[in-house]
Design a protein around this motif. Structure first.
Motif, mmCIF file in Angstrom:
data_model
loop_
_atom_site.group_PDB
_atom_site.id
_atom_site.type_symbol
_atom_site.label_atom_id
_atom_site.label_comp_id
_atom_site.label_asym_id
_atom_site.label_seq_id
_atom_site.Cartn_x
_atom_site.Cartn_y
_atom_site.Cartn_z
ATOM 1 N N UNK A 62 0.792 -1.232 0.000
ATOM 2 C CA UNK A 62 0.000 0.000 0.000
ATOM 3 C C UNK A 62 0.826 1.285 0.000
ATOM 4 N N UNK A 63 2.133 1.211 0.208
ATOM 5 C CA UNK A 63 2.928 2.391 0.531
ATOM 6 C C UNK A 63 2.889 3.488 -0.543
ATOM 7 N N UNK A 64 2.890 3.121 -1.794
ATOM 8 C CA UNK A 64 2.936 4.150 -2.846
ATOM 9 C C UNK A 64 1.657 4.974 -2.925
ATOM 10 N N UNK A 65 0.531 4.396 -2.518
ATOM 11 C CA UNK A 65 -0.742 5.115 -2.605
ATOM 12 C C UNK A 65 -0.900 6.172 -1.526
ATOM 13 N N UNK A 66 0.076 6.273 -0.620
ATOM 14 C CA UNK A 66 -0.039 7.260 0.447
ATOM 15 C C UNK A 66 0.303 8.669 -0.044
ATOM 16 N N UNK A 67 1.045 8.764 -1.144
ATOM 17 C CA UNK A 67 1.452 10.077 -1.671
ATOM 18 C C UNK A 67 0.228 10.825 -2.201
ATOM 19 N N UNK A 68 0.095 12.079 -1.791
ATOM 20 C CA UNK A 68 -0.981 12.931 -2.279
ATOM 21 C C UNK A 68 -2.180 13.026 -1.367
ATOM 22 N N UNK A 69 -2.255 12.199 -0.308
ATOM 23 C CA UNK A 69 -3.402 12.292 0.590
ATOM 24 C C UNK A 69 -3.257 13.537 1.473
ATOM 25 N N UNK A 70 -4.369 14.124 1.931
ATOM 26 C CA UNK A 70 -4.295 15.353 2.725
ATOM 27 C C UNK A 70 -3.783 15.116 4.136
ATOM 28 N N UNK A 71 -3.187 16.175 4.683
ATOM 29 C CA UNK A 71 -2.803 16.202 6.098
ATOM 30 C C UNK A 71 -3.882 16.985 6.844
ATOM 31 N N UNK A 72 -4.314 16.465 8.011
ATOM 32 C CA UNK A 72 -5.361 17.109 8.796
ATOM 33 C C UNK A 72 -4.861 17.410 10.202
ATOM 34 N N UNK A 73 -5.527 18.339 10.868
ATOM 35 C CA UNK A 73 -5.234 18.640 12.274
ATOM 36 C C UNK A 73 -6.145 17.760 13.120
ATOM 37 N N UNK A 74 -5.566 16.733 13.746
ATOM 38 C CA UNK A 74 -6.325 15.662 14.389
ATOM 39 C C UNK A 74 -7.085 14.889 13.312
ATOM 40 N N UNK A 75 -7.810 13.855 13.722
ATOM 41 C CA UNK A 75 -8.659 13.127 12.786
ATOM 42 C C UNK A 75 -9.984 13.876 12.647
ATOM 43 N N UNK A 76 -10.441 14.142 11.437
ATOM 44 C CA UNK A 76 -11.738 14.807 11.272
ATOM 45 C C UNK A 76 -12.870 13.872 11.675
ATOM 46 N N UNK A 77 -14.060 14.447 11.860
ATOM 47 C CA UNK A 77 -15.219 13.647 12.256
ATOM 48 C C UNK A 77 -15.622 12.655 11.173
#
Length: 373
Positions: A62-77
């Motif tokens: 799964x490691x390559x699919x992690x690129x491009x996902x958003x960073x959030x402040x804490x986990x959103x609801x």
């Protein structure tokens, strides 16, 4: 007293020279998640705690699919999608740095100034949000920790900057703009100010607060530490207030249920007592008239009356008859067998006044019609 504006300029200088690029953005490197690390989840549907792991081969896949996902402040609801991305996205993962020692390392760019400030105050843990398939399969990791489920087919959604990561304290930011070291001001300021002073900056002023001397960097570090501590206490207090409210709500429901249960119980006790008294009166009446019915105490009232009728040889008379008819036959027989007149209540115009009669047929007829009980 100390100059707040001076501390603000000092804070900006530190951020600019140590952690931010020319646009004010922050680049971080860190450990996003760890293979074979036991993570606990609450399974509300089955009222249990599951202990789950991502196997190393699944993390590699799964490691390559992690690129491009958003960073959030804490986990959103809710998971991030096109409808809420504007609200939740504070940055993004820009590079997969590979897996080493079962740790998936990433590089991310943080765009949101508020999150950047929190990171610089020490909020440095990472927690991945993702979809996955879950298989109930128990085992023990190489570290000797038991697990109950295996996660597979990982589909990443976001990377949360958090205080408490599910994968443990090792899931954290390890570098800021490719500079190793602690994120906390209380550790990082000394080296930074030594560099500033080595370039010929003037000697920093000293403030005395509560009998202790502070120079600028010490004062600023202490201010940041206390501010971070205060924010933590606010979060804890907010959490406790929420728990208190939940418990108060549960208590209110329990009190209501208790009151209703008590009322219902009292009503049941009264009904039981009434039935018990009625049965005892029936048994006593039968014994007074010289009838002996074996096991009478264990019978209900209707069966007792049927047994009386049976002992008088009239069992066929009540076959397929309703309860009122059976009551009528029973009253007539008891009247016939009794030395004293039987008491019945006639539903006439006298308001249900009790009257006595020595006529067996009259008593039986009134009882059959439900006029006497």
């Amino acid at each position: 007293m100390f100059e707040i504006e001076g501390l603000r300029r000092l804070e900006f200088g530190i951020k600019k020279t140590n952690q931010l690029d020319r646009n004010g953005f922050m680049t971080i490197e860190g450990i996003a998640t760890i293979a074979d690390r036991v993570m606990e989840y609450i399974d509300k549907d089955n009222d249990r705690v599951t202990k789950e792991v991502i196997p190393l081969d699944e993390l590699i896949k799964s490691q390559n699919s992690i690129v491009g996902i958003p960073v959030t402040n804490e986990h959103p609801w809710m998971f991030v999608d096109s409808r809420n991305a504007t609200d939740y996205t504070k940055g993004m993962i820009i590079e997969n740095l590979g897996i080493k020692n079962k740790e998936l390392k990433i590089k991310a760019k943080i765009l949101d100034s508020n999150l950047i400030t929190e990171i610089m105050k020490g909020k440095d843990k990472l927690s991945i949000g993702y979809w996955c398939d879950l298989e109930e399969k128990s085992g023990i990791t190489e570290d000797g920790v038991a697990y109950t489920h295996i996660q597979s087919n990982i589909d990443y959604n976001h990377l949360g900057i958090v205080y408490i990561p599910r994968a443990g304290e090792d899931a954290r930011i390890t570098k800021l703009n490719s500079k190793d070291g602690s994120l906390a001001y209380s550790r990082g300021l000394k080296e930074q100010f030594e560099k500033i002073n080595s370039r010929g900056s003037e000697q920093m002023a000293v403030w005395k607060i509560n009998g202790k001397d502070y120079n600028e960097q010490e004062l600023f570090a202490e201010t940041m530490r206390l501010n971070s501590e205060n924010e933590d206490l606010k979060k804890q207090n907010s959490s406790l207030e929420g728990e208190k409210s939940v418990l108060e709500g549960q208590l209110a429901v329990e009190k209501k249920n208790s009151a209703e249960a008590t009322e219902k119980l009292n009503g049941m006790e009264e009904e039981i007592q009434k039935r018990l008294n009625s049965k005892m009166e029936l048994i006593n009446a039968i014994k007074v008239n010289g009838l002996n019915i074996e096991g009478i105490e264990k019978m209900n009232e209707l069966d007792i009356k049927k047994e009386v009728i049976k002992k008088n040889g009239m069992e066929e008379m009540i076959a397929d008859k309703d309860e009122n008819f059976i009551n009528g036959v029973y009253l007539a027989l008891m009247k016939n067998n009794s030395k004293d007149p039987i008491e019945t209540k006639a539903n006439s115009g006298d308001g249900g006044k009790t009257e006595k009669t020595n006529s067996m047929s009259e008593a039986w007829e009134k009882a059959r019609k439900g006029e006497g009980k």
